[in-house]
Design a protein around this motif. Structure first.
Motif, PDB file in Angstrom:
ATOM      1  N   UNK A   1       0.703  -1.119  -0.064  1.00 52.90           N
ATOM      2  CA  UNK A   1      -0.134   0.018  -0.131  1.00 52.90           C
ATOM      3  C   UNK A   1       0.985   1.234  -0.077  1.00 52.90           C
ATOM      4  N   UNK A   2       0.622   2.079  -1.037  1.00 54.81           N
ATOM      5  CA  UNK A   2       1.449   3.540  -1.035  1.00 54.81           C
ATOM      6  C   UNK A   2       0.937   4.215   0.013  1.00 54.81           C
ATOM      7  N   UNK A   3       1.926   4.898   0.793  1.00 56.97           N
ATOM      8  CA  UNK A   3       1.459   5.659   1.884  1.00 56.97           C
ATOM      9  C   UNK A   3       1.986   7.098   1.689  1.00 56.97           C
ATOM     10  N   UNK A   4       1.532   8.123   2.322  1.00 60.50           N
ATOM     11  CA  UNK A   4       1.831   9.354   2.347  1.00 60.50           C
ATOM     12  C   UNK A   4       3.231   9.214   2.998  1.00 60.50           C
ATOM     13  N   UNK A   5       4.135  10.234   2.311  1.00 56.53           N
ATOM     14  CA  UNK A   5       5.530  10.032   2.864  1.00 56.53           C
ATOM     15  C   UNK A   5       5.559  10.550   4.475  1.00 56.53           C
ATOM     16  N   UNK A   6       6.642   9.439   5.288  1.00 54.80           N
ATOM     17  CA  UNK A   6       6.612   9.890   6.439  1.00 54.80           C
ATOM     18  C   UNK A   6       8.162   9.789   6.634  1.00 54.80           C
ATOM     19  N   UNK A   7       8.723  10.745   7.384  1.00 55.23           N
ATOM     20  CA  UNK A   7      10.399  10.847   7.682  1.00 55.23           C
ATOM     21  C   UNK A   7      10.462  10.126   8.992  1.00 55.23           C
ATOM     22  N   UNK A   8      11.616   9.267   8.847  1.00 57.42           N
ATOM     23  CA  UNK A   8      11.829   8.671  10.155  1.00 57.42           C
ATOM     24  C   UNK A   8      13.261   8.505  10.275  1.00 57.42           C
ATOM     25  N   UNK A   9      13.984   7.860  11.573  1.00 57.35           N
ATOM     26  CA  UNK A   9      15.226   7.683  11.828  1.00 57.35           C
ATOM     27  C   UNK A   9      15.590   5.855  11.381  1.00 57.35           C
ATOM     28  N   UNK A  33       0.916   6.166   9.615  1.00 55.24           N
ATOM     29  CA  UNK A  33       0.496   5.699   8.117  1.00 55.24           C
ATOM     30  C   UNK A  33      -0.739   6.070   7.554  1.00 55.24           C
ATOM     31  N   UNK A  34      -0.898   6.800   6.204  1.00 55.40           N
ATOM     32  CA  UNK A  34      -1.905   7.059   5.977  1.00 55.40           C
ATOM     33  C   UNK A  34      -1.985   6.533   4.339  1.00 55.40           C
ATOM     34  N   UNK A  35      -3.005   5.758   3.702  1.00 55.31           N
ATOM     35  CA  UNK A  35      -2.869   5.228   2.495  1.00 55.31           C
ATOM     36  C   UNK A  35      -2.855   6.467   1.517  1.00 55.31           C
ATOM     37  N   UNK A  36      -2.170   6.474   0.340  1.00 55.64           N
ATOM     38  CA  UNK A  36      -2.157   7.451  -0.603  1.00 55.64           C
ATOM     39  C   UNK A  36      -3.608   7.476  -1.350  1.00 55.64           C
ATOM     40  N   UNK A  37      -4.522   8.561  -1.274  1.00 52.91           N
ATOM     41  CA  UNK A  37      -5.664   8.667  -1.843  1.00 52.91           C
ATOM     42  C   UNK A  37      -6.940   7.650  -0.801  1.00 52.91           C
ATOM     43  N   UNK A  38      -6.125   7.470   0.209  1.00 59.10           N
ATOM     44  CA  UNK A  38      -7.163   6.632   1.412  1.00 59.10           C
ATOM     45  C   UNK A  38      -8.402   7.437   1.730  1.00 59.10           C
ATOM     46  N   UNK A  69      -7.353  -1.295   9.148  1.00 58.55           N
ATOM     47  CA  UNK A  69      -7.363  -1.123  10.493  1.00 58.55           C
ATOM     48  C   UNK A  69      -8.146   0.011  10.940  1.00 58.55           C
ATOM     49  N   UNK A  70      -9.500  -0.489  11.486  1.00 62.46           N
ATOM     50  CA  UNK A  70     -10.506   0.487  11.687  1.00 62.46           C
ATOM     51  C   UNK A  70     -10.427   0.914  13.266  1.00 62.46           C
ATOM     52  N   UNK A  71      -9.539   0.065  14.207  1.00 64.33           N
ATOM     53  CA  UNK A  71      -9.755   0.220  15.226  1.00 64.33           C
ATOM     54  C   UNK A  71      -8.796  -0.444  16.269  1.00 64.33           C
ATOM     55  N   UNK A  72      -8.464  -0.041  17.265  1.00 65.96           N
ATOM     56  CA  UNK A  72      -7.387  -0.672  18.214  1.00 65.96           C
ATOM     57  C   UNK A  72      -7.463   0.075  19.896  1.00 65.96           C
ATOM     58  N   UNK A 113     -14.721   3.776  16.654  1.00 67.24           N
ATOM     59  CA  UNK A 113     -13.698   3.485  15.718  1.00 67.24           C
ATOM     60  C   UNK A 113     -13.210   4.466  14.881  1.00 67.24           C
ATOM     61  N   UNK A 114     -12.091   4.378  14.041  1.00 71.70           N
ATOM     62  CA  UNK A 114     -11.402   5.462  13.513  1.00 71.70           C
ATOM     63  C   UNK A 114     -11.310   5.177  12.077  1.00 71.70           C
ATOM     64  N   UNK A 115     -12.205   5.637  11.293  1.00 73.29           N
ATOM     65  CA  UNK A 115     -12.503   5.212  10.102  1.00 73.29           C
ATOM     66  C   UNK A 115     -12.421   6.455   8.979  1.00 73.29           C
ATOM     67  N   UNK A 116     -11.470   7.206   9.222  1.00 69.38           N
ATOM     68  CA  UNK A 116     -11.406   8.452   8.443  1.00 69.38           C
ATOM     69  C   UNK A 116     -10.613   8.041   7.062  1.00 69.38           C
ATOM     70  N   UNK A 117      -9.236   7.674   7.292  1.00 73.37           N
ATOM     71  CA  UNK A 117      -8.469   7.150   6.314  1.00 73.37           C
ATOM     72  C   UNK A 117      -7.707   5.760   7.037  1.00 73.37           C
ATOM     73  N   UNK A 118      -8.097   4.815   7.322  1.00 75.81           N
ATOM     74  CA  UNK A 118      -7.652   3.793   7.831  1.00 75.81           C
ATOM     75  C   UNK A 118      -6.545   3.202   7.103  1.00 75.81           C
ATOM     76  N   UNK A 119      -5.538   2.584   7.601  1.00 77.64           N
ATOM     77  CA  UNK A 119      -4.382   1.989   7.038  1.00 77.64           C
ATOM     78  C   UNK A 119      -4.960   0.826   6.461  1.00 77.64           C
TER      79      UNK A 119
END
Length: 522
Positions: A239-247, A330-335, A434-437, A447-453
């Motif tokens: 799944x392509x995701x919106x870019x996230x900068x990490x170490x 993590x947010x899917x591109x176009x999610x 992944x709509x909830x945890x 639940x979290x269903x705005x733009x789930x991974x």
């Protein structure tokens, strides 16, 4: 990179699976490998291609090869899950897997799916390119397969896991690895770098590279980083995701991430690090190599080594640099929102003695009250063929926990993990939202269903609840299981029988059915 512009084609591979001696980290061990190599051959293809793999089994036990993350729509019988979608390929025999990608794009892998065989080396990368993949542009890519490593042979380790009373006296203690590998190479017990071997990559300066991180291990997550460089996460499990900068990125067993690395620092050689997650270790393994090292170079000669003094003293990134990946970012591109659920399945995860606290019995994994055992001489799919029950389903043994979904539904898996361990669960043939945890048990929290991974492998932490939503429109029997090899072998597997009226019409090659009588004990 040019492969993405190639016309659709059929790519054919020959896999010979056999026993070998090998020394991935310098210690000789008994291995199971494809074509004499570890990792096995990388399959690199285009989204529009067809893949044909002829697998010949030269081992004494039956085997099957699973193509992790692929949907296998209409070809459930090529999913490669022994006792579920096929019988094992008998010793001395062959089988041809023949499938397309059906929209899957990105980074994945293939591995044996029979007993604990992949722990011993039957793994490889599977890369699917596409012109329209929604990731930023890059100049080149590199698959990096990370894995924990055991010097023992997995059937013997499994026997230790099932020791009455448990390993080191605690039921459910998993065998602790001896080390790990980066693209098949580790450095056990040596004093780097004088007598060590490293995976090394020499890149061009001032370019952007896509590093495809794959955890092909059996037990623990691996934390990936490159000294002196930040990474940009752009893909997770296809799944392509919106870019996230990490170490750094922690990659759980069977998960995949793509990160972009820019070779815009000072030319030199830098340590690549893949650290084993020791939080999962339940006893002390004194010699364990807890961090595997590799080398990344650019702008210098190929013989240049990184600074040895940094091996155990990794340099810090500058102030203001990002931290480790938080998967909540993590947010899917176009999610967007997942569709509303039309049915739900509730289950619990637990580890316990099968017949009460009996220290002479096996400590098993359970979903609800069922601990999975592989069917012998048949598979779930094959047992279901030709049955005259109302929905065409077979009546399977009590060791098979199967939810049958007769028509297209949007399904919620509502999962309570009652165990004190984290479990990386993988769903065959599907991705899930992944709509909830949250902590504790599920008690109808919001639940979290705005733009789930959307992905296919997720860690369900100890003592938490998780809700995974998927569209049940792919006919066949699909495993949903913990990818920790010891836990799956102990029964942590559940099956979905989707659209049985359609799977009953599969045109399964007769020789696959005939192999059931000859597969023997896996």
């Amino acid at each position: 990179m040019d492969i993405a512009n190639a016309a659709p084609t059929t790519r054919t591979y020959d896999f010979v699976v056999e026993e070998r001696k090998g020394s991935p980290d310098g210690v000789e061990k008994h291995m199971l490998v494809v074509n004499g190599q570890f990792p096995g051959p990388t399959i690199e293809a285009n989204a529009g291609d067809r893949i044909v793999v002829n697998v010949t089994n030269k081992m004494p036990n039956a085997t099957a090869i699973h193509w992790h993350g692929l949907y296998q729509r209409g070809t459930n019988f090529y999913d490669g899950t022994a006792a579920i979608t096929q019988c094992g390929i008998p010793p001395g025999e062959s089988m041809v897997y023949n499938f397309t990608f059906d929209g899957y794009v990105g980074t994945t892998w293939w591995h044996a799916h029979a007993g604990t065989q992949y722990t011993d080396g039957i793994t490889g990368a599977l890369i699917v390119h596409a012109q329209n993949e929604s990731v930023p542009a890059y100049d080149g890519d590199l698959a990096i397969q990370m894995a924990d490593l055991y010097h023992g042979f997995s059937p013997e380790l499994l026997n230790l896991y099932f020791t009455p009373g448990g390993l080191e006296g605690t039921p459910g203690n998993e065998p602790v690895p001896d080390g790990g590998t980066l693209n098949g190479i580790g450095q056990y017990g040596s004093s780097p770098p004088s007598n060590s071997t490293f995976f090394a990559a020499t890149l061009e300066p001032d370019k952007t590279y896509r590093l495809r991180l794959i955890n092909t291990g059996s037990f623990v997550a691996m934390r990936f980083s490159v000294d002196g460089h930040t990474l940009t996460v752009v893909e997770a499990d296809g799944t392509a995701v919106q870019p996230v900068e990490v170490a750094a990125v922690s990659v759980a067993v069977a998960q995949r991430y793509s990160v972009l690395l820019r070779t815009n620092g000072t030319g030199g050689a830098y340590w690549i690090r893949a650290g084993l997650d020791q939080d999962a270790f339940t006893y002390d393994n004194p010699g364990v190599q807890s961090e595997v090292r590799g080398i990344l170079r650019y702008g210098v000669d190929e013989s240049t080594m990184p600074d040895v003094s940094l091996l155990d003293n990794p340099p810090s990134l500058p102030d203001g640099a990002p931290g480790d990946l938080d998967t909540d970012d993590l947010v899917p591109v176009g999610g967007g929102p997942a569709p509303d659920a039309t049915m739900s399945v509730y289950f619990t995860i637990s580890m316990q003695y099968a017949g009460g606290a009996n220290y002479l019995s096996q400590f098993l994994s359970f979903i609800n009250s069922t601990s999975w055992e592989p069917l012998q001489g048949t598979s779930s799919l094959f047992a279901h063929l030709g049955n005259s029950t109302a929905d065409g389903s077979a009546t399977l043994a009590d060791s098979q926990l199967v939810t049958t979904i007769n028509e297209r539904h949007v399904v919620d898996f509502i999962i309570d993990n009652l165990d004190d361990g984290d479990h990386p669960f993988h769903f065959h043939g599907h991705k899930f939202w992944v709509v909830g945890s949250g902590a504790g048990r599920f008690q109808h929290q919001a639940l979290e269903n705005k733009a789930p991974m959307l992905r296919d492998t997720l860690v369900i932490p100890a003592y938490t609840w998780t809700i995974l939503r998927f569209v049940a429109d792919n006919p066949g029997f699909w495993a949903f299981h913990c990818h920790i090899q010891w836990h799956m072998a102990a029964g942590l597997l559940f099956q979905v029988n989707a659209l049985p009226s359609e799977s009953a019409m599969f045109d399964i090659p007769q020789y696959m059915l005939d192999q059931c009588a000859r597969e023997g004990k896996q």
